[in-house]
Design a protein around this motif. Structure first.
Motif, short mmCIF file in Angstrom:
data_model
loop_
_atom_site.label_atom_id
_atom_site.label_comp_id
_atom_site.label_asym_id
_atom_site.label_seq_id
_atom_site.Cartn_x
_atom_site.Cartn_y
_atom_site.Cartn_z
N ILE A 82 45.33 -3.75 44.70
CA ILE A 82 46.67 -4.15 45.09
C ILE A 82 47.32 -3.10 45.99
N SER A 83 46.51 -2.47 46.85
CA SER A 83 46.97 -1.46 47.79
C SER A 83 48.07 -2.04 48.69
N PRO A 84 49.11 -1.24 49.03
CA PRO A 84 49.29 0.20 48.74
C PRO A 84 49.87 0.51 47.37
N GLY A 85 50.06 -0.51 46.53
CA GLY A 85 50.55 -0.27 45.18
C GLY A 85 51.44 -1.39 44.70
N PRO A 86 51.61 -1.52 43.39
CA PRO A 86 52.44 -2.60 42.84
C PRO A 86 53.93 -2.30 42.94
N HIS A 87 54.71 -3.37 43.01
CA HIS A 87 56.17 -3.23 42.94
C HIS A 87 56.63 -3.19 41.49
N ALA A 88 55.79 -3.69 40.59
CA ALA A 88 56.12 -3.68 39.17
C ALA A 88 54.85 -3.70 38.34
N VAL A 89 54.92 -3.06 37.18
CA VAL A 89 53.85 -3.09 36.19
C VAL A 89 54.44 -3.73 34.93
N LEU A 90 53.91 -4.88 34.56
CA LEU A 90 54.42 -5.60 33.41
C LEU A 90 53.55 -5.31 32.19
N ASN A 91 54.13 -4.68 31.19
CA ASN A 91 53.41 -4.39 29.95
C ASN A 91 53.71 -5.52 28.96
N VAL A 92 52.71 -6.36 28.73
CA VAL A 92 52.90 -7.55 27.89
C VAL A 92 52.69 -7.21 26.42
#
Length: 202
Positions: A82-92
């Motif tokens: 998902i370069s250059p990087g994620p806008h969000a990381v969802l911890n489920v």
């Protein structure tokens, strides 16, 4: 896909937490394979792309994190997709999750692996919201009754917590996903994307 209208999202969590279903809800289609509770339907990091809610959405679904997965750094492959990087990381986290020391240890291992800056992009997503409603609990009441470690986790990610029932009607999910995208949009405006993982990959 890397325009102002693009949203790049990584979903992490334990086995059977509902990561795949959340990914499908975000994309508005059945892209990721879902499995029965307690089994892992994801054997490797997978990426899906869709146009939903007027947004170009890229979702990377990950292997359920365990100590073994984290030791082998398999989750880092999600960031590479998902370069250059994620806008969000969802911890489920499912509503029924037992907050054991092993559970919090796994989250801490993940943070140690990718860097503490991930907190700036982290959203805690409670799945099985219908069970929350059956218990007549609001999110605030759920938080209040949670262990100190969970409250500390929320504090680290600026109290970004969201509840969803991925088995709800399409109309109900549509409204929920729209609200979740708004949360991600705020993170994107404030922090751009999470790029510091490069030092861990190369």
């Amino acid at each position: 896909m890397f325009t102002e209208n693009s949203y790049r999202i990584i979903i992490v969590g334990t086995v059977g937490s509902g990561k795949n279903s959340l990914g499908n809800s975000l994309m508005g289609c059945q892209h990721f394979k879902t499995g029965i509770s307690g089994s892992s339907a994801t054997r490797k990091c997978e990426k899906g792309e869709a146009f939903n809610h007027g947004k170009n959405i890229t979702v990377v679904d990950t292997i359920g994190y365990t100590s073994e997965v984290l030791k082998k750094c398999k989750l880092l492959r999600a960031f590479d997709k998902i370069s250059p990087g994620p806008h969000a990381v969802l911890n489920v986290i499912p509503f029924s999750e037992r907050f054991t020391s092993e559970f919090f240890s796994s989250i801490q291992q993940f943070v140690n692996l990718v860097g503490k800056e991930v907190y700036n992009y982290l959203v805690i997503v409670l799945t099985h919201e219908d069970q929350l409603e059956m218990e007549n609990l609001t999110i605030d009441e759920f938080i209040k009754s949670s262990p100190t470690e969970f409250k500390e986790l929320l504090n680290q990610c600026e109290n970004r917590i969201f509840a969803i029932n991925n088995r709800a009607t399409d109309g109900a999910k549509h409204k929920k996903v729209k609200r979740l995208i708004k949360i991600i949009e705020k993170i994107k405006r404030k922090n751009a994307c999470f790029e510091t993982y490069d030092e861990f990959l190369f």
